[in-house]
Structures are given as structure tokens and as C-alpha cells.
Design a protein around this motif. Structure first.
Motif, PDB file in Angstrom:
ATOM      1  N   LEU A   1       0.817  -1.257  -0.144  1.00  0.00           N
ATOM      2  CA  LEU A   1      -0.064   0.027   0.100  1.00  0.00           C
ATOM      3  C   LEU A   1       0.893   1.283  -0.096  1.00  0.00           C
ATOM      4  CD1 LEU A   1      -2.690   1.393   0.491  1.00  0.00           C
ATOM      5  CD2 LEU A   1      -2.604   1.194   2.693  1.00  0.00           C
ATOM      6  N   TYR A   2       1.798   1.389   0.618  1.00  0.00           N
ATOM      7  CA  TYR A   2       2.861   2.430   1.077  1.00  0.00           C
ATOM      8  C   TYR A   2       3.357   2.628  -0.483  1.00  0.00           C
ATOM      9  CZ  TYR A   2       6.340   5.525   2.885  1.00  0.00           C
ATOM     10  OH  TYR A   2       7.064   6.793   3.295  1.00  0.00           O
ATOM     11  N   ALA A   3       3.873   1.709  -0.996  1.00  0.00           N
ATOM     12  CA  ALA A   3       4.371   1.657  -2.579  1.00  0.00           C
ATOM     13  C   ALA A   3       3.234   2.449  -3.545  1.00  0.00           C
ATOM     14  CB  ALA A   3       4.734   0.505  -3.081  1.00  0.00           C
TER      15      ALA A   3
ATOM     16  N   SER B   1      -9.127   5.560   5.772  1.00  0.00           N
ATOM     17  CA  SER B   1      -9.149   4.226   5.276  1.00  0.00           C
ATOM     18  C   SER B   1      -9.850   4.021   4.201  1.00  0.00           C
ATOM     19  CB  SER B   1     -10.005   3.293   6.561  1.00  0.00           C
ATOM     20  OG  SER B   1      -8.909   3.229   7.503  1.00  0.00           O
ATOM     21  N   PRO B   2     -11.154   4.599   3.922  1.00  0.00           N
ATOM     22  CA  PRO B   2     -11.875   4.478   2.680  1.00  0.00           C
ATOM     23  C   PRO B   2     -11.015   4.899   1.420  1.00  0.00           C
ATOM     24  CG  PRO B   2     -13.491   5.784   4.282  1.00  0.00           C
ATOM     25  CD  PRO B   2     -11.804   5.485   4.713  1.00  0.00           C
ATOM     26  N   LEU B   3     -10.187   5.814   1.570  1.00  0.00           N
ATOM     27  CA  LEU B   3      -9.188   6.385   0.377  1.00  0.00           C
ATOM     28  C   LEU B   3      -8.137   5.198   0.184  1.00  0.00           C
ATOM     29  CD1 LEU B   3      -8.337   7.998  -1.670  1.00  0.00           C
ATOM     30  CD2 LEU B   3      -6.894   9.290   0.087  1.00  0.00           C
ATOM     31  N   LEU B   4      -7.535   4.766   1.345  1.00  0.00           N
ATOM     32  CA  LEU B   4      -6.559   3.866   1.430  1.00  0.00           C
ATOM     33  C   LEU B   4      -6.944   2.575   0.785  1.00  0.00           C
ATOM     34  CD1 LEU B   4      -4.992   4.627   4.728  1.00  0.00           C
ATOM     35  CD2 LEU B   4      -4.173   5.424   2.533  1.00  0.00           C
TER      36      LEU B   4
ATOM     37  N   VAL C   1      -7.301   2.806  -2.919  1.00  0.00           N
ATOM     38  CA  VAL C   1      -5.953   2.844  -3.590  1.00  0.00           C
ATOM     39  C   VAL C   1      -5.588   1.588  -3.747  1.00  0.00           C
ATOM     40  CG1 VAL C   1      -3.757   3.619  -3.201  1.00  0.00           C
ATOM     41  CG2 VAL C   1      -5.275   5.281  -2.638  1.00  0.00           C
ATOM     42  N   TYR C   2      -5.777   0.665  -2.822  1.00  0.00           N
ATOM     43  CA  TYR C   2      -5.193  -0.770  -2.706  1.00  0.00           C
ATOM     44  C   TYR C   2      -5.906  -1.394  -3.994  1.00  0.00           C
ATOM     45  CZ  TYR C   2      -2.754  -4.724  -0.822  1.00  0.00           C
ATOM     46  OH  TYR C   2      -1.982  -5.614  -0.462  1.00  0.00           O
ATOM     47  N   LEU C   3      -7.117  -1.217  -3.691  1.00  0.00           N
ATOM     48  CA  LEU C   3      -8.113  -2.271  -4.771  1.00  0.00           C
ATOM     49  C   LEU C   3      -8.294  -1.452  -6.130  1.00  0.00           C
ATOM     50  CD1 LEU C   3     -11.083  -3.277  -2.522  1.00  0.00           C
ATOM     51  CD2 LEU C   3      -9.154  -4.758  -3.772  1.00  0.00           C
TER      52      LEU C   3
ATOM     53  N   LEU D   1      -6.131 -10.896  -7.509  1.00  0.00           N
ATOM     54  CA  LEU D   1      -6.097 -10.552  -5.992  1.00  0.00           C
ATOM     55  C   LEU D   1      -4.946 -11.169  -5.275  1.00  0.00           C
ATOM     56  CD1 LEU D   1      -9.975 -11.039  -5.525  1.00  0.00           C
ATOM     57  CD2 LEU D   1      -8.710  -8.922  -5.386  1.00  0.00           C
ATOM     58  N   GLU D   2      -4.624 -12.515  -5.616  1.00  0.00           N
ATOM     59  CA  GLU D   2      -3.533 -13.302  -5.141  1.00  0.00           C
ATOM     60  C   GLU D   2      -2.233 -12.326  -5.286  1.00  0.00           C
ATOM     61  OE1 GLU D   2      -3.274 -16.687  -6.797  1.00  0.00           O
ATOM     62  OE2 GLU D   2      -4.975 -17.910  -5.338  1.00  0.00           O
ATOM     63  N   ARG D   3      -1.769 -11.498  -6.151  1.00  0.00           N
ATOM     64  CA  ARG D   3      -0.669 -10.641  -6.496  1.00  0.00           C
ATOM     65  C   ARG D   3      -0.805  -9.566  -5.217  1.00  0.00           C
ATOM     66  NH1 ARG D   3      -0.992  -9.759 -13.036  1.00  0.00           N
ATOM     67  NH2 ARG D   3      -0.754 -12.086 -13.543  1.00  0.00           N
ATOM     68  N   LEU D   4      -2.022  -9.550  -4.776  1.00  0.00           N
ATOM     69  CA  LEU D   4      -2.130  -8.159  -3.916  1.00  0.00           C
ATOM     70  C   LEU D   4      -2.216  -8.766  -2.366  1.00  0.00           C
ATOM     71  CD1 LEU D   4      -4.814  -5.824  -5.211  1.00  0.00           C
ATOM     72  CD2 LEU D   4      -2.447  -5.394  -5.082  1.00  0.00           C
TER      73      LEU D   4
END
Length: 360
Positions: A155-157, A215-218, A221-223, A265-268
Motif C-alpha cells: 500500500l505504501y508503494a 481508510s476508505p481512500l486507502l 488505492v489498494y483495490l 487478487l493473490e498478487r495483492l
């Protein structure tokens, strides 16, 4: 670098902190670990905001630990909800107002959850368009323990791709790794409080706070990384936060879409729940936004577009197929614990949660 520094400086301007406070004051009265409620914070609002402003400007700000409430779910498990101190809520809201436009510009059109100008109603309308275009096979992706599975480093990346300001990134990292010192669980009519006073553990590598203003924004970003890869693989997703549907023209395409989605999804570092992830036809009803959606009308023209329709056995009592009388499931299952409100669109009828700020 100068532009990045201006970005961080925008967080603690008078105007931005004032706007952040006006958003926070409309939220929960609950106190964080410091015991300060919203009303108590407001009594000394000028002093409190000025103190926060100085801490941010002088790079002395550090978030306080998070209080977690373990709220019982219907299946007997507990949902962990984080409660920030009012001071930290204002700080997170101030950061959100600065960085949200950076990410909104790149989010995909089929993402609707907790985004400015978008709603659950729009997500349902997107589903209906997909059905009218001849995609009646639905793949419902149920991500197992999404919030607990978010990889902090990944997520940080993703955040670093849009945010160049090191101080702003450092601040967000502090929130991502914030320690939980207090856990409260319900017991009877009261609360059982357990205090964790052990030394600070190693930085958390997985898990996103449920209840945080950021959290909603993060989560989006992740998905969003999944969204972009899904489109490149020819999938047709509709996503509201971590509630995801894939619309497909046939069962075979739905099975292929499920295989592709699982790999992406597994890649995440995310896994699908084997029992809750399903492939269904729209006539059979499907879960979305915590509700069961049932197709109200299904014309002969629409049936002709479904290449697998002849292979389906009609359900008992399903009617003649020219407009089956159906209703929505009356048992709400809001994904993030929000209150529900009725929604109705042409061809679909559902009741789902209202759009509110933040996952809870």
C-alpha cells in the motif's frame, strides 16, 4: 521538491484545518484513548486546533494509540472498529482533503464506494446497464478478511506513486503502523476493557484500520490496482469498496473471469472466501452492497441474448418468464456496519446502506 513541500504545508493551513474540523464535528461523539469527547474538544477548539497546527508545522505531530471496539457480528465473530482521538481525526481529515484529489483523478469509472460524487445508487445503475448489455452472469467476489489482509508495504508503494512529499508519506506511515493499546469488547449491557501496556511491537505489516477517516481512500488505492489489471484482462467489474461483481455474458466467461480475478487478487496478497464467492445468473438473485438483488423483469429479447439460457432449469414457482414477481431480501448485511436505506432502479430493487464517510 518545492511542490511536494507545498503539498505538506497545505495540510496545516488555517482554512484546511477549519474545514477538517467542520467535517469531524458531524461525526461520532466517542472519545479515543485520551478520553476526550467531541464536545470536550470543541470547548477549547481554537486552542486545540492551534496546538495541532504547531505540531504539524514543526514536524512534532505523532498519532496517539487507537482504541479498538470488537463489535459482535451475526455469525458470532467480532468486527474490530478503530476509534481515533478527536485530535487525530482532525489531522487525518486534513490530510485526506489534500491527497484525495491526487488519487481521484486516476481511479476507474466502475469504482463507486466512498468517492466524492459517487454513490451506491450509481453502482446499482452500472450493474443494470451491464445486464441490459447482455451480461447476466454474475461473479460475486468475496475477499476474505480484506482489512486484515492489506499489505502495508505494498500500500505504501502505491501511495508513493502519487505522493512525492516525504513528510506527508511519513505521516501516513505513522497512521498505518499506529499501535492499539485498548481493546473493548461487549459483555452484557456494559463493556469489558483490557489494557495492553506491553512495549511497542514491531511495525505492523498487514492490516488497515476500520473506522479511520483515511481508510476508505486507502482501501480504494489498494483495490484500484486490481481494477486496472481486471480491465486489462478483459473483465467487467463493478466495485463498491471491497464489494465486487464481475458481469459476464455466459457461464463459461464467468468461470474464466473468476480464475483471472483470483490470480489478480493473490498478487495483492488477498484471498477469496471459497464458500461466499459465487457464480450466479441474475434471475437467481445475487448479493451486492449487503443486499440480495433480484431481477424484476426479464424479457424474451434478454433471454435470447443469454447463450446459456436453454441449459438452465427454471426454479420452482418462477413464473412464465415474462416479468417474474420478485422482492429484495429483507435481512440487511451492510459490509461496513452502516445503516440501510431503500434504493430502487428500473429492473432491480434493493435496499442498501447509505453512503457515509469512512468504513466502519
Amino acid at each position: 521538491m518545492a511542490k511536494a513541500q507545498r503539498l505538506y504545508a497545505a495540510v496545516y493551513t488555517d482554512e484546511n484545518l477549519d474545514e477538517a474540523w467542520h467535517h469531524v464535528r458531524r461525526g461520532s461523539e466517542a472519545a479515543g484513548v485520551d478520553g476526550v469527547t467531541l464536545s470536550q474538544f470543541q470547548r477549547r477548539i481554537f486552542t486545540n486546533l492551534k496546538a495541532l497546527q504547531r505540531e504539524l508545522a514543526e514536524r512534532r505531530y505523532h498519532p496517539q494509540p487507537v482504541k479498538r471496539l470488537l463489535v459482535p457480528k451475526e455469525d458470532g465473530r467480532a468486527r474490530p472498529i478503530g476509534v481515533l482521538t478527536v485530535r487525530d481525526r482532525v489531522a487525518q481529515r486534513a490530510v485526506l482533503q489534500v491527497i484525495e484529489p491526487l488519487f481521484e483523478a486516476s481511479f476507474e469509472d466502475h469504482s463507486f464506494g466512498y468517492r466524492p460524487g459517487r454513490s451506491a445508487q450509481m453502482a446499482l445503475e452500472c450493474v443494470e446497464r451491464g445486464l441490459r448489455e447482455g451480461r447476466p452472469w454474475i461473479v460475486h467476489l468475496d475477499i476474505r478478511e480484506f482489512f486484515d489482509s492489506v499489505d502495508i508495504d505494498r500500500l505504501y508503494a502505491l501511495l508513493r506513486r502519487r505522493i512525492r512529499d516525504r513528510e506527508l508519506l511519513r505521516l501516513i506511515r505513522l497512521w498505518l503502523e499506529a499501535q492499539t493499546l485498548t481493546v473493548e469488547t461487549p459483555r452484557g449491557r456494559g463493556w469489558l476493557r483490557r489494557l495492553y501496556l506491553r512495549p511497542r511491537p514491531r511495525p505492523r505489516r498487514r492490516g488497515l484500520l476500520q473506522g479511520g477517516i483515511l481508510s476508505p481512500l486507502l482501501a480504494n488505492v489498494y483495490l484500484d490496482a486490481f481494477d486496472k489489471q481486471a480491465l486489462q484482462h478483459g473483465l467487467r467489474p463493478v466495485r463498491y469498496a471491497d464489494d465486487i461483481l464481475l458481469l459476464c455474458p455466459s457461464r463459461a466467461e464467468a468461470q474464466r473471469a473468476l480464475r483471472e480475478a483470483r490470480k489478480l487478487l493473490e498478487r495483492l496478497g488477498l484471498a477469496l472466501h471459497p464458500e461466499k464467492t459465487e457464480i450466479v445468473h441474475a434471475r437467481e438473485g445475487f448479493k451486492f452492497l449487503g443486499r440480495t438483488l433480484l431481477l424484476q423483469r426479464w424479457s424474451e429479447r434478454d433471454r435470447d441474448q443469454d447463450r446459456d439460457a436453454e441449459a438452465l432449469e427454471p426454479e420452482e414457482g418462477a413464473g412464465d418468464g415474462h416479468g417474474d414477481d420478485v422482492t429484495a431480501d429483507d435481512t440487511p448485511e451492510p459490509a461496513f456496519g452502516e445503516e440501510g436505506e431503500g434504493l430502487s432502479i428500473d429492473g432491480l430493487e434493493a435496499e442498501t446502506r447509505a453512503d457515509k464517510e469512512g468504513f466502519s
